[in-house]
Design an enzyme around this catalytic site. Structure first.
Site, short mmCIF file in Angstrom:
data_model
loop_
_atom_site.label_atom_id
_atom_site.label_comp_id
_atom_site.label_asym_id
_atom_site.label_seq_id
_atom_site.Cartn_x
_atom_site.Cartn_y
_atom_site.Cartn_z
N SER A 139 0.81 -1.22 0.00
CA SER A 139 0.00 0.00 0.00
C SER A 139 0.85 1.27 0.00
O SER A 139 1.56 1.53 -0.95
CB SER A 139 -0.95 -0.05 1.20
OG SER A 139 -1.87 0.99 1.14
N ASP A 158 -2.00 6.20 -3.42
CA ASP A 158 -0.96 5.43 -2.73
C ASP A 158 -0.53 4.29 -3.66
O ASP A 158 -1.02 4.18 -4.78
CB ASP A 158 -1.47 4.94 -1.36
CG ASP A 158 -2.59 3.93 -1.49
OD1 ASP A 158 -3.35 4.01 -2.48
OD2 ASP A 158 -2.72 3.05 -0.62
N ASP A 215 -1.04 1.14 -4.09
CA ASP A 215 -1.98 0.17 -4.68
C ASP A 215 -3.30 0.82 -5.07
O ASP A 215 -4.25 0.12 -5.46
CB ASP A 215 -2.20 -1.02 -3.75
CG ASP A 215 -2.92 -0.64 -2.46
OD1 ASP A 215 -2.77 0.52 -2.01
OD2 ASP A 215 -3.63 -1.50 -1.91
N ASP A 234 -5.91 2.11 -3.67
CA ASP A 234 -7.24 2.00 -3.06
C ASP A 234 -7.63 3.35 -2.46
O ASP A 234 -8.79 3.60 -2.16
CB ASP A 234 -7.34 0.86 -2.02
CG ASP A 234 -6.27 0.92 -0.96
OD1 ASP A 234 -5.35 1.76 -1.04
OD2 ASP A 234 -6.33 0.10 -0.03
MG MG Z 1 -3.52 1.31 -0.13
#
Ligand code: MG
Length: 451
Positions: free
Chosen positions: A100, A241, A243, A245
């Site tokens: 992340s 960020d 990844d 999400d």
């Molecule tokens: Mg993340």
């Protein structure tokens, strides 16, 4: 109502994380793959962000899954919400290799259930026990799984996000996208340009050394994004960020939009169209409750962690309560019509919808929101376990919420005192619509700590 937290040893709130080669090793990834494969059957999707250790760890997870008889579809680099979307659409589970927002030397593993949500606490504890006791079911030679590659997987997610919006909704809007060399380098600019926006990018190469900025989209890291927004006259800049999400924004002047305000803007837009519950952790700003109330919606609080928000949303809907929106005050927003996980690409697209057809710039929309004053602090304590009881004794006349730690509610003023992580550290948050009242409650809490 809310989902309760359970103690986990290996997995934190957002999966397993560690430094590559130290505590995050192919050995561990193989064990997790074998444990998950022993618990599930069928086709499992595996994906990763752009970290340098991604291919090694995802190969190890895939080896574990294959050896237990699961088939593996390697989706390559894609955002976590893209993998979650694909799993819900057509797989029996998923594993995402990502750390992340953590620095480049970290990596991690998130396990995804068939409904696209992150694995819940009860199942995760069962998976951990299998890892610790090496309780794996190995397939025979004629039962091992087959592996295939799905290099176009991210495209399916891009199309799904775009399909949620009116065609051409972004026409006339210039946007700068900063995926930070992470997984959104595959998706966000494509989403925005297919909505009709003119899109400029920065840090848009996939690069696990993160040469442009760290995977955490901090204010300092986004100065280049802010400069490009200002110099090109863009309506806003969006950053993710590692990844993707989460999504965070800078307005047309390059000013960072605080994440609770970001939440509130999206919330106001959605709650103007639909009525129901907004779900968020007890750590979120009172701004979120205020915006919901003004729009005729309600707020349901959960423990801190997006998985608790997502599960509570699903539970509420199953019991017949309409849920319109959810998420955390850190740029991780959940759109229940789309899927039950934080989705940075969807959040970027939503900002286009909010600005489309409006004469006001983003900074003006932010300025319209009610202002709250927040104080954040950390305290070292000897026995964090007995803290809840002690706070209850020290604040007997107050309205206390024990969803996660203790939240003291006094009308337009509240405080949250909760243990965070394995260290004997307690986090304190105090917020109020009046600066004076916030300081007064903060001082009361500090007096309590001194005693
Ligand atoms: Mg993340």
């Amino acid at each position: 109502m809310s989902v309760k937290k359970l103690e986990k040893k290996l997995f934190g709130t957002n999966g397993v994380r560690g430094v590559t080669g130290v505590d995050m090793t192919p050995d561990l990834a193989l064990s997790i793959g074998m444990a998950f494969g022993s618990m599930r059957k069928g086709r499992i999707a595996v994906g990763r962000d752009t970290r340098t250790s991604g291919p090694a760890l995802s190969s190890a997870v895939a080896a574990g899954l294959l050896s237990t008889g699961c088939d593996v579809v390697d989706c390559g680099v894609l955002p976590t919400p893209a993998l979650q979307f694909l799993v819900r659409e057509r797989f029996d589970g998923g594993v995402m290799i990502t750390a992340s927002h953590n620095p480049p030397e970290y990596n991690g593993i998130k396990v995804i259930e068939p409904d696209g949500t992150e694995m819940g606490d009860v199942e995760t504890v069962a998976l951990e026990q299998r890892v610790f006791s090496k309780d794996f079911t190995s397939a025979d030679w004629d039962g091992v799984g087959e592996e295939e590659r799905a290099p176009g997987a991210a495209e399916e997610y891009v199309r799904a996000v775009v399909s949620r919006f009116e065609p051409g909704i972004g026409k006339g809007i210039t946007v700068v996208a900063d995926p930070g060399c992470g997984a959104a380098a595959r998706t966000t600019a494509r989403i925005l340009s297919r909505l009709g926006c003119r899109v400029l990018t920065i840090n848009a190469l996939e690069d696990g050394t993160f040469p442009g900025r760290m995977p955490e989209p901090s204010i300092e890291g986004l100065s280049a994004l802010a400069d490009l927004v200002r110099s090109t006259g863009a309506a806003f800049g969006v950053a993710h960020d590692g990844d993707a999400d989460r999504a965070v924004f800078v307005d047309e002047t390059g000013t960072y939009v605080e994440e609770n305000k970001e939440f509130a803007l999206v919330e106001r837009y959605i709650c103007a169209k639909k009525k129901g519950a907004v779900v968020t952790p007890v750590s979120s700003s009172l701004l979120i409750e205020t915006v919901a109330r003004d729009a005729g919606c309600s707020v349901v609080y959960t423990p801190v962690g997006s998985i608790y928000v997502a599960r509570t949303m699903i539970d509420l809907i199953a019991k017949g309560t309409p849920v319109v929106f959810g998420g955390e005050g850190n740029g991780g927003l959940i759109f229940p019509d789309h899927q039950f996980c934080r989705d940075g690409g969807m959040t970027a697209a939503m900002m286009v919808a909010i600005l489309a057809g409006k004469n006001q710039p983003l900074s003006a929309l932010v300025a319209e929101l009610p202002v709250f004053h927040l104080i954040k602090d950390k305290r070292r304590v000897n026995d964090p376990g007995s803290l809840v009881k002690k706070v209850q004794d020290a604040f007997p006349g107050d309205n206390l919420d024990l969803t996660d730690g203790v939240r003291i509610n006094r009308g337009q003023t509240w405080a949250l005192i909760r243990q965070s992580g394995p260290e004997p550290l307690v986090r304190v948050m105090v917020e109020s619509d009046s600066k004076k009242k916030a300081e007064a409650l903060y001082n009361e809490i500090m007096l309590f700590f001194r005693e």
